[in-house]
Design an enzyme around this catalytic site. Structure first.
Site, PDB file in Angstrom:
ATOM      1  N   HIS A 149       0.844  -1.212   0.000  1.00 31.49           N
ATOM      2  CA  HIS A 149       0.000   0.000   0.000  1.00 31.49           C
ATOM      3  C   HIS A 149       0.876   1.257   0.000  1.00 31.49           C
ATOM      4  O   HIS A 149       0.537   2.265  -0.617  1.00 31.49           O
ATOM      5  CB  HIS A 149      -0.896   0.030   1.249  1.00 31.49           C
ATOM      6  CG  HIS A 149      -1.935  -1.052   1.290  1.00 31.49           C
ATOM      7  ND1 HIS A 149      -1.884  -2.079   2.189  1.00 31.49           N
ATOM      8  CD2 HIS A 149      -3.044  -1.255   0.542  1.00 31.49           C
ATOM      9  CE1 HIS A 149      -2.930  -2.887   2.005  1.00 31.49           C
ATOM     10  NE2 HIS A 149      -3.644  -2.403   1.005  1.00 31.49           N
ATOM     11  N   ARG A 192      -4.243 -10.168   3.927  1.00 28.40           N
ATOM     12  CA  ARG A 192      -4.699 -11.470   4.422  1.00 28.40           C
ATOM     13  C   ARG A 192      -3.560 -12.337   4.940  1.00 28.40           C
ATOM     14  O   ARG A 192      -3.815 -13.320   5.650  1.00 28.40           O
ATOM     15  CB  ARG A 192      -5.411 -12.238   3.300  1.00 28.40           C
ATOM     16  CG  ARG A 192      -6.707 -11.600   2.856  1.00 28.40           C
ATOM     17  CD  ARG A 192      -7.203 -12.286   1.600  1.00 28.40           C
ATOM     18  NE  ARG A 192      -8.235 -11.525   0.931  1.00 28.40           N
ATOM     19  CZ  ARG A 192      -9.534 -11.708   1.121  1.00 28.40           C
ATOM     20  NH1 ARG A 192      -9.941 -12.619   1.948  1.00 28.40           N
ATOM     21  NH2 ARG A 192     -10.409 -10.965   0.466  1.00 28.40           N
ATOM     22  N   LYS A 249      -1.331  -6.740  -8.006  1.00 32.88           N
ATOM     23  CA  LYS A 249      -1.643  -8.089  -7.505  1.00 32.88           C
ATOM     24  C   LYS A 249      -3.104  -8.398  -7.838  1.00 32.88           C
ATOM     25  O   LYS A 249      -3.437  -9.494  -8.228  1.00 32.88           O
ATOM     26  CB  LYS A 249      -1.419  -8.183  -5.995  1.00 32.88           C
ATOM     27  CG  LYS A 249      -1.828  -9.544  -5.451  1.00 32.88           C
ATOM     28  CD  LYS A 249      -1.465  -9.701  -3.997  1.00 32.88           C
ATOM     29  CE  LYS A 249      -2.363  -8.908  -3.077  1.00 32.88           C
ATOM     30  NZ  LYS A 249      -3.745  -9.432  -3.007  1.00 32.88           N
TER      31      LYS A 249
END
Ligand code: PAF
Length: 284
Positions: free
Chosen positions: A37, A188, A150
């Site tokens: 990020h 995750r 991604k």
């Protein structure tokens, strides 16, 4: 750094920036931020004057309610990270702010780009993504917006929405940030046990095997996919959601290994769903 949760506060700040002729970069996220990020933030800071990052775990894009409830939330740490990287404003809305009760909900979709990959195995996912992202674009009025590659299909679907609906902004794809062993960074990943984390390292090794077999001359697409599937399935508690080879623009399945192909996978390690992809140039 400003942190706002109300639309009126967001609009006030954007109004000031627009009046001062600042360009705006926007990084939409669901929080639990990691270095991937921060690559979006870095790209935004390089290319625009003011960077907005939103943190909103969007309920409408989760086809599995359990997945939504288990999605990691780390707001305090996220805000510290944003501050340290020079984000100008974090937009942190409540669900009721983004979705006030309406009897006439809208639905957006790009059927041609959604019929394969995650669009096939997560029905309703991209409708939810397009719903929230289009709202966020209207609210943040960015000149440029940044998405991680991604989520390659998401990047294609959002780019197509922007093109179709003439949003006055540029969508920029940012390369996937990887862990030392090559596993793609994902919010995750924190849900993986040590054992599952070991299993997940099969994913980057599978991409390495994919390239190696192509360079040693494999050209039978079905055999190639079989080799890669078998390799992944050596992992404990790993289940393949899909392993597909598609054209990187239209996301149509390829029946021959030629030109540029996108090898895209989604797997469950335990109950954690991980995705990754690579564009591979097939030598003549
Ligand atoms: O990629 C994500 O984190 C989400 O899908 C996004 C783009 C923030 C929309 O909720």
């Amino acid at each position: 750094m400003k942190v706002v949760s109300k639309i009126s506060e967001l609009k006030n700040q954007i109004g000031e920036w627009k009046a001062a002729k600042y360009s705006i970069g926007f990084c939409p996220t669901m929080g639990s931020l990691h270095a991937g990020h921060m690559d979006l933030v870095e790209a935004s800071k390089k290319e625009t004057d003011k960077t907005i990052l939103s943190i909103f775990v969007n309920p409408t894009q989760f086809n599995d309610p359990k997945d939504f409830h288990q999605y990691p939330v780390n707001t305090e740490i996220d805000l510290m990270l944003c501050e340290s990287k020079g984000v100008d404003l974090v937009f942190l809305p409540e669900v009721t702010t983004m979705y006030p009760e309406t009897k006439t909900p809208i639905q957006l979709s790009i059927p041609a780009l959604q019929k394969n990959l995650c669009g096939r195995t997560r029905p309703g996912h991209f409708e939810g993504v397009l719903q929230i992202v289009s709202k966020l674009f209207h609210l943040t009025e960015p000149n440029k917006t940044f998405f991680g590659l991604k989520d390659y299909q998401q990047f294609r679907v959002i780019s197509a929405m922007v093109e179709n609906l003439n949003f006055p902004l540029e969508v920029i794809g940012v390369p996937t940030r990887r862990e030392e062993d090559g596993l793609a960074m994902s919010s995750r990943n924190v849900r993986l046990s040590n054992k599952e984390r070991e299993t997940a390292s099969l994913i980057p090794r599978m991409f390495a095997l994919a390239k190696k077999t192509i360079h040693s001359g494999e050209r039978d697409i079905n055999l190639w996919k079989e080799i890669l599937r078998d390799f992944l399935l050596t992992g404990d508690s790993l289940r393949i959601d899909y392993l597909e080879v598609v054209d990187p623009i239209g996301l149509e399945p390829k029946d021959k290994l030629e030109g540029e192909v996108l090898l895209a996978i989604a797997v469950f390690v335990g109950d954690v769903r991980l995705i990754d992809n690579q564009i591979i140039q097939i030598p003549n």
